[in-house]
Design an enzyme around this catalytic site. Structure first.
Site, PDB file in Angstrom:
ATOM      1  N   LYS A 174      10.103 -12.514  -4.314  1.00 34.94           N
ATOM      2  CA  LYS A 174      10.222 -13.250  -2.427  1.00 34.94           C
ATOM      3  C   LYS A 174       8.648 -12.823  -2.063  1.00 34.94           C
ATOM      4  CE  LYS A 174       9.399 -11.079   1.711  1.00 34.94           C
ATOM      5  NZ  LYS A 174       8.398 -11.300   2.682  1.00 34.94           N
ATOM      6  N   CYS A 282      -3.916  -0.771  -4.496  1.00 36.36           N
ATOM      7  CA  CYS A 282      -3.431   0.650  -4.387  1.00 36.36           C
ATOM      8  C   CYS A 282      -4.582   1.294  -5.543  1.00 36.36           C
ATOM      9  CB  CYS A 282      -1.854   0.506  -5.160  1.00 36.36           C
ATOM     10  SG  CYS A 282      -1.624   0.052  -6.827  1.00 36.36           S
ATOM     11  N   GLU A 376      -3.721   5.911   4.392  1.00 37.27           N
ATOM     12  CA  GLU A 376      -4.086   4.770   3.589  1.00 37.27           C
ATOM     13  C   GLU A 376      -4.669   3.600   4.017  1.00 37.27           C
ATOM     14  OE1 GLU A 376      -1.489   1.948   1.388  1.00 37.27           O
ATOM     15  OE2 GLU A 376      -2.369   1.586   0.086  1.00 37.27           O
TER      16      GLU A 376
END
Ligand code: NAD
Length: 485
Positions: A174, A282, A376
């Site tokens: 996906k 990340c 973040e």
């Protein structure tokens, strides 16, 4: 619209989704419409699972040395199409062409690792009693799913595709609805490489498909990469349904800079780590803790940051929402008393007025309680905090709920080891701004940067994508019977 409307890829064919709902795919580079992506339903997922399930018996029974031949060809096709894949990646994600080339090169390295799997998955055998042998084999799981984020349209899919499939599984992926084009191109290359129909399938969509994956009875394992918020949802839901799950989440990576660090090298590494892929990694450096007097290094970091220019050597952030969110963080920090040394707000690129850019931003005198220190940001922003001691710096790093990466910049080996031992992160760098372990070493963080056991790439992925069969055999009747056999 530059490309045809995107379709699902099921059983080796492009097929329409069962719903008419679509989202626009907009290039962050210039705001142009690239395509539309279907928001599929659970019926579409069901079709993909049926195709994968049907392909599994033949694919999984093929010896691994035959299965990896597909990936030798796929690796060659990635190399052959590197330029085109890189251009597509930049177009849909916004990163610079050079960054996209690096991304595709990483896909090649990941595939190279998968071609070495036959040397790594040999089981074990031992005569455990007289005439009695125990033997272990790594057996594929069946139909597995991979849910991926926007920031690496090709690399993160390739964290899972080559290993999971070479190990004998059939996969449904996906893609992120923000960058769905690259995955479609990977499917074409896998087919050209000789992958049988049904072994790899794509179902596009949003949270509805992710939830349907977590709930589907015939999906055995779910790999997820994305934000911590969604990683928690996926991990809970998939494991609640008794599936194996590895869910990688977000990050807030700390760089600890000591006064004895090589100033030029440190500045270049810090600036590159915080701004590479427009900070949308990340593994990006997002918080820096200067220990003692590091003003001379901070000055150089600012000099380096000023050389990074949106639209030239700095790509776009993914969309307008992201741009607004990042700028809001900077403004809030300023209002709370932090000092903006290099300001990336209101960045414009001539001729690309609808592109979504944020310039490199260096914020000094941040305190650990500010949002820019804790959350973040996912943009080209570094928040600098100051401490007197290494232990205070470690306390700040340890207090973060995340734990993807941390780095230390110093020339003192003993202090570097002290920090390696105490930083609460899965991947640590010494004088390295982006400490991604390259193959065959595995990739994975700690704490709220990863839920589940093991890592996603490298040797660790073998445990995730296979189950162990243990067989005990005896052929000679004279071996007799005792309570163990
Ligand atoms: P995201 O969590 O918003 O989306 C990831 C995937 O989940 C997408 O396919 C999306 O369609 C789906 N999704 C979104 N919301 C959902 C919901 N409510 N329920 C179910 N599914 C949902 O992440 P993103 O914005 O695409 O990617 C950026 C994030 O990914 C950052 O936090 C970044 O740190 C993280 N990331 C982590 C790693 C790692 O290795 N730890 C690697 C790459 C990216």
């Amino acid at each position: 619209m530059k490309y045809p409307a995107i379709q699902n890829y099921i059983n080796g064919k492009l097929v329409n989704a069962s719903t008419s709902k679509t989202l626009e795919v907009i290039s962050p580079v210039d705001g142009n419409l690239l395509s539309t992506v279907p928001m599929s339903s659970s019926k579409d997922l069901d079709d993909a699972v049926k195709a994968a399930k049907a392909a599994f018996p033949v694919w999984s029974k093929m010896p691994i040395k035959e299965r990896v031949q597909v990936f030798f060809r796929y690796k060659y096709l990635l190399e052959k199409n590197l330029k085109e894949l890189s251009e597509l990646c930049s177009e849909e994600n916004g990163k610079t062409y050079g960054e996209s080339v690096a991304e595709i090169e990483k896909c090649i390295e990941l595939t190279e690792f998968a071609t070495s799997l036959p040397q790594l998955v040999t089981g074990e055998v031992l005569e455990v009693s007289r005439g009695v042998e125990c033997r272990t084999e790594h057996v594929p799981l069946g139909v597995v799913a991979s849910i991926v984020p926007f920031n690496f349209p090709s690399m993160v899919p390739n964290w899972t595709i080559p290993n999971a499939i070479a190990l004998g599984n059939c996969m449904i992926i996906k893609p992120s609805e923000k960058v769905p084009l690259s995955c479609g191109r990977l499917a074409e290359l896998l087919k050209e490489a000789g992958l049988p129909d049904g072994v790899f399938n794509i179902v596009h969509g949003d949270s509805e498909i992710v939830e349907a994956i977590c709930d589907h009875h015939h999906i055995e394992a779910v790999s997820f990469v994305g934000s911590t918020k969604v990683a928690k949802i996926v991990y809970q839901r998939a494991t609640h349904n008794y599936k194996r799950c590895l869910a990688l989440g977000g990050a807030k990576n700390h760089l600890m800079v000591l006064p004895d660090a090589k100033a030029d090298m440190t500045a270049q590494n810090v600036a590159a780590s915080m701004s590479g892929c427009a900070g949308q990694r990340c593994m990006a450096a997002s918080a820096m803790v200067g220990v003692g007097d590091v003003d001379h290094i901070i000055d150089k970091i600012c000099d380096e940051a000023r050389k990074i220019v949106p639209g030239k050597n700095l790509g776009a952030v993914i969309n307008k929402d992201s741009q607004t969110r990042i700028e809001r963080y900077i403004t809030e920090a300023e209002q709370q008393g932090a000092k903006i040394l290099v300001d990336g707000r209101n960045a414009k690129v001539d001729g690309k007025e609808k592109g979504t850019y944020v310039g490199p931003t260096v914020i000094d005198y941040v305190t650990p309680d500010m949002a820019v220190a804790k959350e973040e940001i996912f943009g080209p922003v570094i928040s600098i905090m100051r401490t007197d001691t290494v232990d205070e710096a470690l306390a700040i790093e340890n207090a973060s709920p995340y734990g993807n990466a941390a780095s230390v910049f110093t020339q003192n080996g003993g202090l570097a080891r002290y920090i390696i031992d105490r930083a609460s992160a899965g991947m640590i760098g010494v004088n390295v701004g982006v400490p991604v372990p390259r193959e065959p070493f595995s990739f994975g963080g700690w704490n709220e940067s990863k839920f589940g056991v093991g890592d996603i790439t490298g040797k660790s992925s073998i445990e995730f994508w296979t189950k162990l069969k243990k067989s005990t055999t005896k052929w000679n009747p004279e071996a007799g019977v005792n309570w163990m056999s």
